[in-house]
Design a protein around this motif. Structure first.
Motif, PDB file in Angstrom:
ATOM      1  N   ALA A 142       3.381  44.456 -25.252  1.00  0.00           N
ATOM      2  CA  ALA A 142       3.389  45.724 -25.281  1.00  0.00           C
ATOM      3  C   ALA A 142       1.984  46.199 -24.309  1.00  0.00           C
ATOM      4  O   ALA A 142       1.129  45.654 -24.420  1.00  0.00           O
ATOM      5  N   LEU A 143       2.437  47.400 -23.736  1.00  0.00           N
ATOM      6  CA  LEU A 143       1.564  47.945 -22.628  1.00  0.00           C
ATOM      7  C   LEU A 143       0.791  48.908 -23.339  1.00  0.00           C
ATOM      8  O   LEU A 143       1.061  49.756 -24.191  1.00  0.00           O
ATOM      9  N   PRO A 144      -0.717  48.838 -23.018  1.00  0.00           N
ATOM     10  CA  PRO A 144      -1.644  49.780 -23.806  1.00  0.00           C
ATOM     11  C   PRO A 144      -1.194  51.379 -23.284  1.00  0.00           C
ATOM     12  O   PRO A 144      -0.612  51.422 -22.477  1.00  0.00           O
ATOM     13  N   ASP A 145      -1.666  52.302 -24.092  1.00  0.00           N
ATOM     14  CA  ASP A 145      -1.363  53.583 -23.743  1.00  0.00           C
ATOM     15  C   ASP A 145      -1.614  53.896 -22.364  1.00  0.00           C
ATOM     16  O   ASP A 145      -0.999  54.621 -21.801  1.00  0.00           O
ATOM     17  N   ALA A 146      -2.921  53.466 -21.601  1.00  0.00           N
ATOM     18  CA  ALA A 146      -3.166  53.813 -20.353  1.00  0.00           C
ATOM     19  C   ALA A 146      -2.244  53.320 -19.326  1.00  0.00           C
ATOM     20  O   ALA A 146      -2.473  53.864 -18.243  1.00  0.00           O
ATOM     21  N   SER A 147      -1.417  52.421 -19.883  1.00  0.00           N
ATOM     22  CA  SER A 147      -0.548  51.804 -18.626  1.00  0.00           C
ATOM     23  C   SER A 147       0.795  52.007 -18.943  1.00  0.00           C
ATOM     24  O   SER A 147       1.573  51.514 -17.885  1.00  0.00           O
ATOM     25  N   ARG A 148       1.091  52.562 -20.005  1.00  0.00           N
ATOM     26  CA  ARG A 148       2.624  52.458 -20.342  1.00  0.00           C
ATOM     27  C   ARG A 148       3.472  53.363 -19.528  1.00  0.00           C
ATOM     28  O   ARG A 148       4.664  53.378 -19.689  1.00  0.00           O
ATOM     29  N   HIS A 149       2.788  54.405 -18.857  1.00  0.00           N
ATOM     30  CA  HIS A 149       3.541  55.273 -17.951  1.00  0.00           C
ATOM     31  C   HIS A 149       3.772  54.829 -16.378  1.00  0.00           C
ATOM     32  O   HIS A 149       3.848  55.843 -15.728  1.00  0.00           O
ATOM     33  N   ILE A 150       3.220  53.836 -16.158  1.00  0.00           N
ATOM     34  CA  ILE A 150       2.734  53.367 -14.758  1.00  0.00           C
ATOM     35  C   ILE A 150       4.295  53.068 -14.242  1.00  0.00           C
ATOM     36  O   ILE A 150       5.437  53.016 -15.093  1.00  0.00           O
ATOM     37  N   ALA A 151       4.276  52.906 -12.868  1.00  0.00           N
ATOM     38  CA  ALA A 151       5.525  52.901 -12.189  1.00  0.00           C
ATOM     39  C   ALA A 151       6.045  51.296 -12.517  1.00  0.00           C
ATOM     40  O   ALA A 151       5.116  50.367 -12.689  1.00  0.00           O
ATOM     41  N   PRO A 152       7.473  50.940 -12.591  1.00  0.00           N
ATOM     42  CA  PRO A 152       7.895  49.711 -12.825  1.00  0.00           C
ATOM     43  C   PRO A 152       7.816  48.562 -11.867  1.00  0.00           C
ATOM     44  O   PRO A 152       7.544  49.139 -10.708  1.00  0.00           O
ATOM     45  N   ALA A 153       7.727  47.482 -12.184  1.00  0.00           N
ATOM     46  CA  ALA A 153       7.424  46.164 -11.076  1.00  0.00           C
ATOM     47  C   ALA A 153       7.926  45.004 -11.387  1.00  0.00           C
ATOM     48  O   ALA A 153       8.154  44.863 -12.775  1.00  0.00           O
ATOM     49  N   PHE A 154       8.336  44.216 -10.718  1.00  0.00           N
ATOM     50  CA  PHE A 154       8.776  42.913 -10.976  1.00  0.00           C
ATOM     51  C   PHE A 154       8.251  41.982  -9.971  1.00  0.00           C
ATOM     52  O   PHE A 154       7.691  42.026  -8.867  1.00  0.00           O
ATOM     53  N   GLU A 155       7.282  40.697 -10.709  1.00  0.00           N
ATOM     54  CA  GLU A 155       6.756  39.813  -9.972  1.00  0.00           C
ATOM     55  C   GLU A 155       7.405  38.660 -10.432  1.00  0.00           C
ATOM     56  O   GLU A 155       7.827  38.161 -11.626  1.00  0.00           O
ATOM     57  N   HIS A 156       7.599  37.493  -9.318  1.00  0.00           N
ATOM     58  CA  HIS A 156       7.983  36.345  -9.557  1.00  0.00           C
ATOM     59  C   HIS A 156       6.737  35.106  -8.932  1.00  0.00           C
ATOM     60  O   HIS A 156       6.516  35.333  -7.750  1.00  0.00           O
ATOM     61  N   HIS A 157       6.462  34.292  -9.610  1.00  0.00           N
ATOM     62  CA  HIS A 157       5.164  33.540  -9.358  1.00  0.00           C
ATOM     63  C   HIS A 157       5.849  32.233  -9.576  1.00  0.00           C
ATOM     64  O   HIS A 157       5.764  31.399 -10.637  1.00  0.00           O
ATOM     65  N   PRO A 158       6.240  31.367  -8.488  1.00  0.00           N
ATOM     66  CA  PRO A 158       6.755  30.060  -8.570  1.00  0.00           C
ATOM     67  C   PRO A 158       5.502  29.052  -8.587  1.00  0.00           C
ATOM     68  O   PRO A 158       5.990  27.995  -9.227  1.00  0.00           O
ATOM     69  N   VAL A 159       4.557  29.355  -8.468  1.00  0.00           N
ATOM     70  CA  VAL A 159       3.222  28.153  -8.678  1.00  0.00           C
ATOM     71  C   VAL A 159       2.116  28.658  -9.495  1.00  0.00           C
ATOM     72  O   VAL A 159       1.853  30.059  -9.271  1.00  0.00           O
ATOM     73  N   LEU A 160       1.786  28.193 -10.485  1.00  0.00           N
ATOM     74  CA  LEU A 160       0.721  28.698 -11.475  1.00  0.00           C
ATOM     75  C   LEU A 160      -0.260  27.714 -11.666  1.00  0.00           C
ATOM     76  O   LEU A 160       0.108  26.308 -11.318  1.00  0.00           O
ATOM     77  N   PRO A 161      -1.403  28.201 -12.047  1.00  0.00           N
ATOM     78  CA  PRO A 161      -2.415  27.066 -12.330  1.00  0.00           C
ATOM     79  C   PRO A 161      -2.293  26.184 -13.352  1.00  0.00           C
ATOM     80  O   PRO A 161      -1.585  26.553 -14.480  1.00  0.00           O
ATOM     81  N   GLU A 162      -2.616  24.826 -13.197  1.00  0.00           N
ATOM     82  CA  GLU A 162      -2.689  23.953 -14.031  1.00  0.00           C
ATOM     83  C   GLU A 162      -3.950  23.393 -14.448  1.00  0.00           C
ATOM     84  O   GLU A 162      -4.809  23.267 -13.916  1.00  0.00           O
ATOM     85  N   ILE A 163      -3.832  22.960 -15.906  1.00  0.00           N
ATOM     86  CA  ILE A 163      -5.137  22.244 -16.440  1.00  0.00           C
ATOM     87  C   ILE A 163      -4.743  20.851 -16.832  1.00  0.00           C
ATOM     88  O   ILE A 163      -3.855  20.455 -17.503  1.00  0.00           O
ATOM     89  N   THR A 164      -5.306  19.861 -16.403  1.00  0.00           N
ATOM     90  CA  THR A 164      -5.418  18.708 -17.029  1.00  0.00           C
ATOM     91  C   THR A 164      -6.537  18.205 -17.882  1.00  0.00           C
ATOM     92  O   THR A 164      -7.568  17.936 -17.188  1.00  0.00           O
ATOM     93  N   GLY A 165      -6.501  18.211 -19.064  1.00  0.00           N
ATOM     94  CA  GLY A 165      -7.600  17.885 -20.091  1.00  0.00           C
ATOM     95  C   GLY A 165      -7.640  16.632 -20.434  1.00  0.00           C
ATOM     96  O   GLY A 165      -6.494  15.725 -20.076  1.00  0.00           O
ATOM     97  N   GLY A 166      -8.530  15.850 -21.084  1.00  0.00           N
ATOM     98  CA  GLY A 166      -8.399  14.664 -21.542  1.00  0.00           C
ATOM     99  C   GLY A 166      -7.744  14.663 -22.935  1.00  0.00           C
ATOM    100  O   GLY A 166      -7.387  15.557 -23.346  1.00  0.00           O
ATOM    101  N   GLY A 167      -7.367  13.368 -23.033  1.00  0.00           N
ATOM    102  CA  GLY A 167      -6.718  13.220 -24.388  1.00  0.00           C
ATOM    103  C   GLY A 167      -5.194  13.574 -24.374  1.00  0.00           C
ATOM    104  O   GLY A 167      -4.579  13.605 -25.315  1.00  0.00           O
ATOM    105  N   GLY A 168      -4.612  13.580 -23.117  1.00  0.00           N
ATOM    106  CA  GLY A 168      -3.137  13.577 -23.160  1.00  0.00           C
ATOM    107  C   GLY A 168      -2.588  15.142 -23.067  1.00  0.00           C
ATOM    108  O   GLY A 168      -1.345  15.268 -22.884  1.00  0.00           O
ATOM    109  N   LEU A 169      -3.525  15.867 -22.666  1.00  0.00           N
ATOM    110  CA  LEU A 169      -3.195  17.165 -22.663  1.00  0.00           C
ATOM    111  C   LEU A 169      -3.000  17.792 -21.069  1.00  0.00           C
ATOM    112  O   LEU A 169      -3.813  17.508 -20.429  1.00  0.00           O
ATOM    113  N   HIS A 170      -1.836  18.650 -20.780  1.00  0.00           N
ATOM    114  CA  HIS A 170      -1.604  19.134 -19.671  1.00  0.00           C
ATOM    115  C   HIS A 170      -1.184  20.594 -19.998  1.00  0.00           C
ATOM    116  O   HIS A 170      -0.159  20.789 -20.853  1.00  0.00           O
ATOM    117  N   ALA A 171      -1.596  21.655 -19.176  1.00  0.00           N
ATOM    118  CA  ALA A 171      -1.427  23.010 -19.636  1.00  0.00           C
ATOM    119  C   ALA A 171      -1.223  23.750 -18.274  1.00  0.00           C
ATOM    120  O   ALA A 171      -1.673  23.548 -17.094  1.00  0.00           O
TER     121      ALA A 171
END
Length: 322
Positions: A142-171
């Protein structure tokens, strides 16, 4: 993705009165919904128990489905106002078209982020030549009131940041920030969305913000979240006040972490619209059915959706919980 219910109920949600300030473990049931001709989804938000988690106001989980001999996802052109859509895949591909002229294939672990703002229309479909399996989640913010009337947009991000934590977790950080890593996706309210992969034998703790409320969606495999056993397609609401989250898995599992600052404003959500009043919704419906405001989606092989009739009963605010 669209809400294709031909008789959708209007829902008023938001506000902080019903947010749990302390950690909880509320397992929320899913509702099965038919989406188009060949896709069935598990709808987890809004649910009988909860309508929002931070600014996250809509969650569908689908698959894994074998669509080798099926058309797969086929969602005709439909409108949105006042929200962002987040497309997240584990298997398969989704072809996105919108009234801005965007044409983008979204693949596994890539972010497709559409901001409707004042008005946009889009369609989603499996490509003609598609992978055998389709598995993913579709979410709205949900967009907050201050942003809900902004111009529409589309984004595509094929690469995102990853986290490799201890204990077998990858995010993978889909939106917002987690443990020092921040997504390039545009946000308009403090929140986080992350894909968590748990290796066999995982036993770890994930750092959280105590001022955020959180929920976990199980995508695949079986895991234990804060001691609660979870099967695929379940959503566990966790409340606020947590500085970390215990995670354990004996076999491979994957989850989605959803969280954010409790959304202070009340919203009205009906069909594919998020507004602040019944008048907002009625005007959006009228504009879509008359061909005004939303533009056209070109290239989809089929008719666009028609907005259903508005409910006869007036809206009754009920807060974030039923």
């Amino acid at each position: 993705m669209s809400n294709l219910d031909v008789r959708p109920a209007a829902t008023v949600c938001g506000g902080r009165a019903d947010v749990s300030a302390a950690p909880v473990r509320d397992l929320l049931p899913a509702r099965t919904v038919q989406l188009g001709e060949s896709t069935r989804v598990r709808r987890l938000l809004p649910s009988l128990g909860r309508r929002m988690v931070g600014a996250w106001c809509f969650v569908d989980h689908y698959g894994p489905d074998d669509i080798a001999e099926e058309p797969g996802m086929q969602v005709p052109p439909h409108p949105h106002i006042g929200l962002q859509t987040v497309s997240w895949l584990h298997d398969g591909e989704v072809l996105h078209r919108d009234s801005l002229g965007s044409l983008q294939t979204v693949r596994p672990r890539e972010l497709g982020l559409m901001t409707s703002g004042r008005a946009i229309a889009h369609s989603e479909e499996s490509p003609r030549d598609h992978a055998r399996l389709l598995h993913g989640a579709q979410l709205w913010v949900a967009l907050p009131d201050a942003s809900r009337h902004i111009a529409p947009a589309f984004e595509h991000h094929p690469v995102l940041p990853e986290i490799t934590g201890g204990g077998g977790l990858h995010a993978t950080v889909i939106l917002g920030a987690l443990d020092g890593a921040a997504s390039p996706g545009t946000i308009h309210t403090p929140l986080v969305g992350a894909d968590l992969t748990l290796a066999p034998g995982t036993d770890t703790r994930l750092p959280l913000r105590p001022d955020f409320e959180y929920a976990v969606l199980t995508m695949s495999g079986e895991s234990h979240v804060d001691g609660v056993p979870l099967a695929p397609g379940s959503l566990l609401y966790l409340g606020c006040g947590r500085r970390d989250l215990p995670l354990r898995a004996d076999t491979p599992a994957s989850l989605m972490l959803l969280g954010g600052e409790p959304f202070e404003e009340q919203i009205v959500m009906w069909w594919n619209f998020v507004g602040r009043s019944a008048d907002d919704i009625a005007k959006a419906r009228e504009d879509w059915n008359s061909g005004a405001r939303f533009g056209e989606v070109h290239g989809y092989d089929g008719d666009r959706l028609t907005a259903p009739s508005l409910p006869a009963t007036p809206l009754k605010p009920r807060g974030r919980e039923r």
